[in-house]
Design a protein around this motif. Sequence first.
Motif, PDB file in Angstrom:
ATOM      1  N   TYR A  60     -81.107 -98.692  47.836  1.00  0.00           N
ATOM      2  CA  TYR A  60     -80.024 -98.077  47.072  1.00  0.00           C
ATOM      3  C   TYR A  60     -78.811 -97.836  47.960  1.00  0.00           C
ATOM      4  O   TYR A  60     -78.936 -97.525  49.141  1.00  0.00           O
ATOM      5  CB  TYR A  60     -80.476 -96.737  46.483  1.00  0.00           C
ATOM      6  CG  TYR A  60     -81.593 -96.848  45.480  1.00  0.00           C
ATOM      7  CD1 TYR A  60     -82.911 -96.624  45.858  1.00  0.00           C
ATOM      8  CD2 TYR A  60     -81.324 -97.180  44.156  1.00  0.00           C
ATOM      9  CE1 TYR A  60     -83.942 -96.740  44.940  1.00  0.00           C
ATOM     10  CE2 TYR A  60     -82.345 -97.283  43.224  1.00  0.00           C
ATOM     11  CZ  TYR A  60     -83.656 -97.067  43.624  1.00  0.00           C
ATOM     12  OH  TYR A  60     -84.673 -97.180  42.710  1.00  0.00           O
ATOM     13  N   LYS A  65     -78.230 -92.832  45.535  1.00  0.00           N
ATOM     14  CA  LYS A  65     -79.589 -92.401  45.892  1.00  0.00           C
ATOM     15  C   LYS A  65     -79.934 -91.086  45.228  1.00  0.00           C
ATOM     16  O   LYS A  65     -79.141 -90.151  45.221  1.00  0.00           O
ATOM     17  CB  LYS A  65     -79.705 -92.259  47.410  1.00  0.00           C
ATOM     18  CG  LYS A  65     -79.953 -93.544  48.152  1.00  0.00           C
ATOM     19  CD  LYS A  65     -80.074 -93.309  49.649  1.00  0.00           C
ATOM     20  CE  LYS A  65     -80.271 -94.614  50.389  1.00  0.00           C
ATOM     21  NZ  LYS A  65     -80.307 -94.402  51.859  1.00  0.00           N
ATOM     22  N   THR A  69     -82.377 -95.442  39.462  1.00  0.00           N
ATOM     23  CA  THR A  69     -83.669 -96.064  39.746  1.00  0.00           C
ATOM     24  C   THR A  69     -83.656 -97.511  39.263  1.00  0.00           C
ATOM     25  O   THR A  69     -83.421 -97.760  38.073  1.00  0.00           O
ATOM     26  CB  THR A  69     -84.813 -95.310  39.065  1.00  0.00           C
ATOM     27  OG1 THR A  69     -84.805 -93.939  39.484  1.00  0.00           O
ATOM     28  CG2 THR A  69     -86.159 -95.935  39.432  1.00  0.00           C
ATOM     29  N   SER A  71     -85.753-101.023  38.631  1.00  0.00           N
ATOM     30  CA  SER A  71     -87.118-101.479  38.386  1.00  0.00           C
ATOM     31  C   SER A  71     -87.061-102.834  37.682  1.00  0.00           C
ATOM     32  O   SER A  71     -85.994-103.267  37.240  1.00  0.00           O
ATOM     33  CB  SER A  71     -87.897-100.468  37.542  1.00  0.00           C
ATOM     34  OG  SER A  71     -87.298-100.313  36.268  1.00  0.00           O
ATOM     35  N   GLN A  82     -82.004 -97.370  35.659  1.00  0.00           N
ATOM     36  CA  GLN A  82     -81.944 -96.055  35.038  1.00  0.00           C
ATOM     37  C   GLN A  82     -80.935 -95.231  35.809  1.00  0.00           C
ATOM     38  O   GLN A  82     -81.083 -95.030  37.013  1.00  0.00           O
ATOM     39  CB  GLN A  82     -83.320 -95.382  35.074  1.00  0.00           C
ATOM     40  CG  GLN A  82     -83.333 -93.974  34.519  1.00  0.00           C
ATOM     41  CD  GLN A  82     -83.049 -93.941  33.026  1.00  0.00           C
ATOM     42  OE1 GLN A  82     -83.525 -94.776  32.277  1.00  0.00           O
ATOM     43  NE2 GLN A  82     -82.258 -92.962  32.600  1.00  0.00           N
TER      44      GLN A  82
END
Length: 125
Positions: A60, A65, A69, A71, A82
């Motif tokens: 990140y 940070k 997120t 994924s 997200q």
Amino acid sequence: QVQLVESGGGSVQAGGSLRLSCRASTVRYSDLAMAWFRQAPGKIREGVANISPDSGTVTYADSVKGRFTISRDNSQNTLYLQMDSLKPEDSAMYYCAAVNGWVGRSLSDVLFDYWGQGTQVTVAS
């Protein structure tokens, strides 16, 4: 050739959340490293996060940070971002990008070969 299509952008109040998606049209999705980049008007494009082909390594930018997120779902050829606790400075066009293999923890855009058209995120104060 890999085609990437982003979705999920929109307008939200500061402190809110959004979830971006990026669908890839390729049979080799599990071979690709994926990343999210963003570009605000008048600013250079910056890396937000990247993820290895097997999801084992994520990286990140310091600015996101603890709030964003990344994924992926290799069974669905889909990448996600997200975004929580959004700030006005997160407003930008968000792009997903891909490259064959793994580029390590780099968030340099020159390392990525395939790009989507982008999805706009606007965060109001």
